[in-house]
Design an enzyme around this catalytic site. Structure first.
Site, PDB file in Angstrom:
ATOM      1  N   HIS A 262     -38.293-101.841  31.500  1.00  0.00           N
ATOM      2  CA  HIS A 262     -38.823-103.185  31.728  1.00  0.00           C
ATOM      3  C   HIS A 262     -39.553-103.277  33.064  1.00  0.00           C
ATOM      4  O   HIS A 262     -39.164-102.678  34.058  1.00  0.00           O
ATOM      5  CB  HIS A 262     -37.701-104.219  31.673  1.00  0.00           C
ATOM      6  N   ASN A 263     -40.649-104.015  33.047  1.00  0.00           N
ATOM      7  CA  ASN A 263     -41.498-104.277  34.222  1.00  0.00           C
ATOM      8  C   ASN A 263     -42.303-103.062  34.683  1.00  0.00           C
ATOM      9  O   ASN A 263     -43.023-103.143  35.687  1.00  0.00           O
ATOM     10  CB  ASN A 263     -40.690-104.786  35.420  1.00  0.00           C
TER      11      ASN A 263
END
Length: 366
Positions: A262-263
């Site tokens: 994530h990210n």
């Protein structure tokens, strides 16, 4: 599919020599193609096998002596490896493709399918989803609500695109790929030893004190944004961001069994090989190559044009253009010096012990 030598040379940007009207119907390794195939002798060492069967036509390097190899015709190219891309496209029979929309597909009335899109059996397309023109959606795929999939996409069987993600044109996803699953993000009410170890680099030690250490889930409110011409391999996953988007740049190719956390931000034209992992919030620059089983730590930056050797572990920022190797990853030449030193250690230890024994015996004699 059958092509003349002249047609193949034109498709590859090469030079046809010999009996250019000869036709071939498949390509293969030297020594296995027979009279109707195109032998792929991309290097001189591969050409030795051309005389082991009835091969008449071969793909060869630019200045190859095709007559001396006993061939009737050949296609000569300056970079045979690159020519393989166009050649393989010529002979690729493709994957299973359905005509129209299969009767077992479940498509929400508010979903939009572009012209020429085909949808295979048991596929589900959610509310407000948009599938671009000319896309091929295989069997048992899921396209979540409000997801936007660009033109010319190919989803092989069992691909899952979670809701509210954005994907550019000509996207290819192989069986079992998942885009937009929630990130692996959990927290406890009290500070954990794990967090202390990270902040102190392990210098502080603490035993559990009975405080609340139950994991609480942080929901993934972000999305995934993928550029044009991206390909994702079988059983790989790209997680959605926590509050912003996980991004994969144009032209990036991701192998099988790869995790993008994530990210994370992946640049353009990146190559990520099998079983690699990019942890959350890491940034990978343009044209980076991550070898098989490479690991990238969270919250670090890898600059443009970096090459990370297979099985390396990257824990710190890497400047642009560097080649790194090892665990932890360091400059490739530094890693080779370390490896050479490690190989010398047993001999150095024997020499040290011999010297120590000699000194000790000398002291006793005095």
């Amino acid at each position: 599919m059958e092509y003349s030598v002249a047609e193949i040379a034109e498709a590859l940007g090469g030079v046809a020599v010999g009996e250019t009207g000869l036709h071939v119907d498949h390509a293969g390794e030297p020594g296995s193609t027979g009279a109707t195939g195109l032998a792929l002798a991309l290097k001189p060492e591969y050409a030795e096998a051309l005389t082991s069967d009835a091969t008449r036509v071969a793909l060869l390097w630019e200045d190859a002596d095709w007559r001396g190899l006993g061939l009737s015709a050949a296609v000569l190219v300056s970079r045979p490896r690159a020519a393989m891309a166009d050649l393989s496209a010529l002979f690729d029979p493709g994957h299973d493709r359905w005509t129209g929309i299969h009767e077992t597909a479940v498509i929400d009335p508010t979903a939009s399918l572009g012209a020429g899109t085909t949808v295979g059996p048991f596929t589900v397309i959610g509310a407000g989803a948009r599938v671009g023109a000319g896309s091929q959606i295989g069997a048992h795929c899921v396209i979540g609500s409000e997801t936007d999939l660009g033109d010319g996409a190919i989803l092989h069987p069992r691909v899952t695109l979670q809701p509210r993600i954005r994907i550019g044109a000509r996207f290819i996803a192989h069986p079992g790929a998942v885009v937009g699953a929630d990130g692996f993000s959990f927290v406890t009410p009290e500070t954990l030893k794990l967090e202390e170890a990270r902040s102190t680099l392990g210098t502080a030690e603490r035993k559990g004190d009975g405080t609340d250490s139950r994991w609480r889930r942080i929901a993934s409110l972000g999305t995934v944004e993928i550029g044009d011409d991206v390909e994702i391999g079988a059983n790989s996953s790209v997680d959605r961001g926590t509050v912003r988007a996980t991004r994969v740049g144009r032209g990036t190719k991701i192998d099988n069994i790869v995790q993008v956390g994530h990210n994370a931000v992946i640049g353009e034209d990146v190559l990520i090989c099998s079983m690699s992992g990019v942890a959350g919030s890491a940034t990978v620059g343009n044209r980076v190559v991550l070898g098989a089983k490479a690991g990238v730590n969270d919250n670090i930056t890898i600059g443009d044009d970096v090459v990370v050797a297979g099985a390396s572990r990257v824990f710190t920022n890497v400047p642009a253009g560097r080649m790194v190797m090892g665990d932890p990853a360091v400059k490739m030449e530094t890693n080779l010096e370390i490896y050479k030193a490690l190989r010398r250690l047993p001999r150095l230890l024997r020499d040290f012990r011999a010297l120590q024994k000699s000194v000790s015996n000398g002291a006793k004699s005095d």
